[in-house]
Scaffold this motif. Sequence first.
Motif, mmCIF file in Angstrom:
data_model
loop_
_atom_site.group_PDB
_atom_site.id
_atom_site.type_symbol
_atom_site.label_atom_id
_atom_site.label_comp_id
_atom_site.label_asym_id
_atom_site.label_seq_id
_atom_site.Cartn_x
_atom_site.Cartn_y
_atom_site.Cartn_z
ATOM 1 N N THR A 28 0.698 -1.046 -0.087
ATOM 2 C CA THR A 28 -0.069 -0.006 -0.016
ATOM 3 C C THR A 28 0.751 1.538 0.019
ATOM 4 O O THR A 28 2.056 1.262 0.134
ATOM 5 C CB THR A 28 -0.942 0.094 1.202
ATOM 6 O OG1 THR A 28 -0.060 0.506 2.277
ATOM 7 C CG2 THR A 28 -1.489 -1.347 1.673
ATOM 8 N N TYR A 30 1.271 3.238 2.235
ATOM 9 C CA TYR A 30 1.448 3.487 3.621
ATOM 10 C C TYR A 30 2.442 2.214 3.973
ATOM 11 O O TYR A 30 2.698 2.396 5.353
ATOM 12 C CB TYR A 30 0.371 3.715 4.423
ATOM 13 C CG TYR A 30 -0.667 4.868 4.013
ATOM 14 C CD1 TYR A 30 -0.369 6.137 4.463
ATOM 15 C CD2 TYR A 30 -1.797 4.608 3.275
ATOM 16 C CE1 TYR A 30 -1.088 7.252 3.995
ATOM 17 C CE2 TYR A 30 -2.483 5.825 2.745
ATOM 18 C CZ TYR A 30 -2.330 6.868 3.295
ATOM 19 O OH TYR A 30 -2.871 8.116 2.868
ATOM 20 N N PHE A 62 -8.626 0.045 -0.497
ATOM 21 C CA PHE A 62 -9.334 -0.289 0.899
ATOM 22 C C PHE A 62 -10.413 0.920 0.729
ATOM 23 O O PHE A 62 -10.064 2.116 1.130
ATOM 24 C CB PHE A 62 -8.250 0.226 1.858
ATOM 25 C CG PHE A 62 -7.302 -0.982 2.219
ATOM 26 C CD1 PHE A 62 -7.802 -2.208 2.906
ATOM 27 C CD2 PHE A 62 -6.111 -1.027 1.572
ATOM 28 C CE1 PHE A 62 -6.965 -3.236 3.232
ATOM 29 C CE2 PHE A 62 -5.291 -2.217 1.798
ATOM 30 C CZ PHE A 62 -5.950 -3.160 2.625
ATOM 31 N N VAL A 65 -13.088 2.061 5.777
ATOM 32 C CA VAL A 65 -12.083 2.575 6.608
ATOM 33 C C VAL A 65 -12.761 3.080 8.032
ATOM 34 O O VAL A 65 -13.495 4.067 8.075
ATOM 35 C CB VAL A 65 -11.050 3.326 6.444
ATOM 36 C CG1 VAL A 65 -10.186 3.734 7.477
ATOM 37 C CG2 VAL A 65 -10.212 2.802 5.239
ATOM 38 N N ILE A 71 -10.107 -2.012 8.355
ATOM 39 C CA ILE A 71 -10.028 -1.571 7.255
ATOM 40 C C ILE A 71 -10.188 -2.626 6.104
ATOM 41 O O ILE A 71 -9.921 -3.631 6.102
ATOM 42 C CB ILE A 71 -8.554 -1.082 6.644
ATOM 43 C CG1 ILE A 71 -7.740 -2.307 6.968
ATOM 44 C CG2 ILE A 71 -8.016 0.097 7.846
ATOM 45 C CD1 ILE A 71 -6.242 -1.912 6.505
ATOM 46 N N LYS A 190 -2.160 3.344 10.179
ATOM 47 C CA LYS A 190 -1.959 4.440 9.379
ATOM 48 C C LYS A 190 -3.154 4.700 8.237
ATOM 49 O O LYS A 190 -3.521 5.744 7.761
ATOM 50 C CB LYS A 190 -0.722 4.409 8.333
ATOM 51 C CG LYS A 190 0.509 4.656 9.386
ATOM 52 C CD LYS A 190 1.805 4.426 8.310
ATOM 53 C CE LYS A 190 3.058 4.356 9.012
ATOM 54 N NZ LYS A 190 4.315 3.937 8.481
ATOM 55 N N ILE A 191 -3.450 3.456 7.864
ATOM 56 C CA ILE A 191 -4.842 3.434 6.932
ATOM 57 C C ILE A 191 -5.970 3.850 7.622
ATOM 58 O O ILE A 191 -6.933 4.561 7.390
ATOM 59 C CB ILE A 191 -4.913 2.147 6.085
ATOM 60 C CG1 ILE A 191 -3.890 2.017 5.235
ATOM 61 C CG2 ILE A 191 -6.231 2.021 5.316
ATOM 62 C CD1 ILE A 191 -3.710 0.557 4.716
ATOM 63 N N GLN A 194 -6.968 7.321 8.348
ATOM 64 C CA GLN A 194 -7.190 8.393 7.126
ATOM 65 C C GLN A 194 -8.544 9.237 7.184
ATOM 66 O O GLN A 194 -9.440 8.668 7.571
ATOM 67 C CB GLN A 194 -7.236 7.876 5.838
ATOM 68 C CG GLN A 194 -5.892 7.125 5.636
ATOM 69 C CD GLN A 194 -4.716 8.149 5.345
ATOM 70 O OE1 GLN A 194 -4.760 9.309 4.455
ATOM 71 N NE2 GLN A 194 -3.794 8.132 6.282
ATOM 72 N N THR A 196 -12.187 10.268 5.869
ATOM 73 C CA THR A 196 -13.178 9.458 5.183
ATOM 74 C C THR A 196 -14.360 10.468 5.087
ATOM 75 O O THR A 196 -14.751 11.300 5.633
ATOM 76 C CB THR A 196 -13.685 8.111 5.899
ATOM 77 O OG1 THR A 196 -14.071 8.673 7.149
ATOM 78 C CG2 THR A 196 -12.351 7.428 6.041
ATOM 79 N N PRO A 202 -12.113 6.313 2.224
ATOM 80 C CA PRO A 202 -11.029 7.414 2.359
ATOM 81 C C PRO A 202 -11.164 8.516 1.435
ATOM 82 O O PRO A 202 -11.420 8.039 0.153
ATOM 83 C CB PRO A 202 -9.668 6.721 2.545
ATOM 84 C CG PRO A 202 -10.195 5.166 2.816
ATOM 85 C CD PRO A 202 -11.438 4.846 2.136
ATOM 86 N N VAL A 206 -6.545 4.726 -1.271
ATOM 87 C CA VAL A 206 -5.693 3.614 -0.665
ATOM 88 C C VAL A 206 -5.594 2.454 -1.438
ATOM 89 O O VAL A 206 -6.350 1.529 -1.116
ATOM 90 C CB VAL A 206 -6.068 3.349 0.680
ATOM 91 C CG1 VAL A 206 -4.797 2.676 1.272
ATOM 92 C CG2 VAL A 206 -6.353 4.815 1.457
#
Length: 219
Positions: A28, A30, A62, A65, A71, A190-191, A194, A196, A202, A206
């Motif tokens: 990803t 991230y 993804f 989230v 996720i 980290k994901i 995010q 949204t 998001p 992602v």
Amino acid sequence: MKRQLLLLLLLLSFGTAMAKNRKVKVITPYGTMIIRLYDQTPLHRDNFIKLVKGHFYDSTLFHRVINTFMIQGGDPESKHAQAGAMLGNGDVPYTIPAEFELDLYHIKGALAAARDNNPTKASSGCQFYIVQGKKWTDEQLDQLEKTRLGGRKIPVDQRERYKRIGGTPQLDQSYTVFGQVIKGLDVIDKIATQKTDANDRPLADVPMKIRLIHKFLFF
């Protein structure tokens, strides 16, 4: 003849070994997660490997989230989707029978199959989620047992891990867990954090790629 039989047995053993203890890497923006697939859930394991080998997940997003929860990805309609488009309804034309195991549970980093509200709890053939979750207290777990889990007791060892590591125990024995992140737990965080939209997508895409980690067997 004996040498041919020995060679055949070695090839069969090699094939069995290659099917077991498989790992994949989820790449990803991230970072990369390494996931071990469980041999206790062979239907989900083999289906996931088949899709990964076919590069099914390349450029999927993804698309859902939720911080402190999970996720979710794997919707084929998320590939190159328009910004703001609602996602999550894409799938393959089959489901996978549930494979619930008491010792496979929703600890942080668990890989599990998404599903709709079908009565047999069969899994989506392609959509999955990775658990972020939260850390729980004994009081919260006691209350969860009485309510969402309908009186089912969480095993002591699992309870301790939910308190120490975190997860989503409310989903146990309801969604099939078929793998575990063994490296890259920070990528989940980290994901999951995010920003949204109203549909939990998001605001910044992602995307992912998933690859098998190849094993080499030496004789």
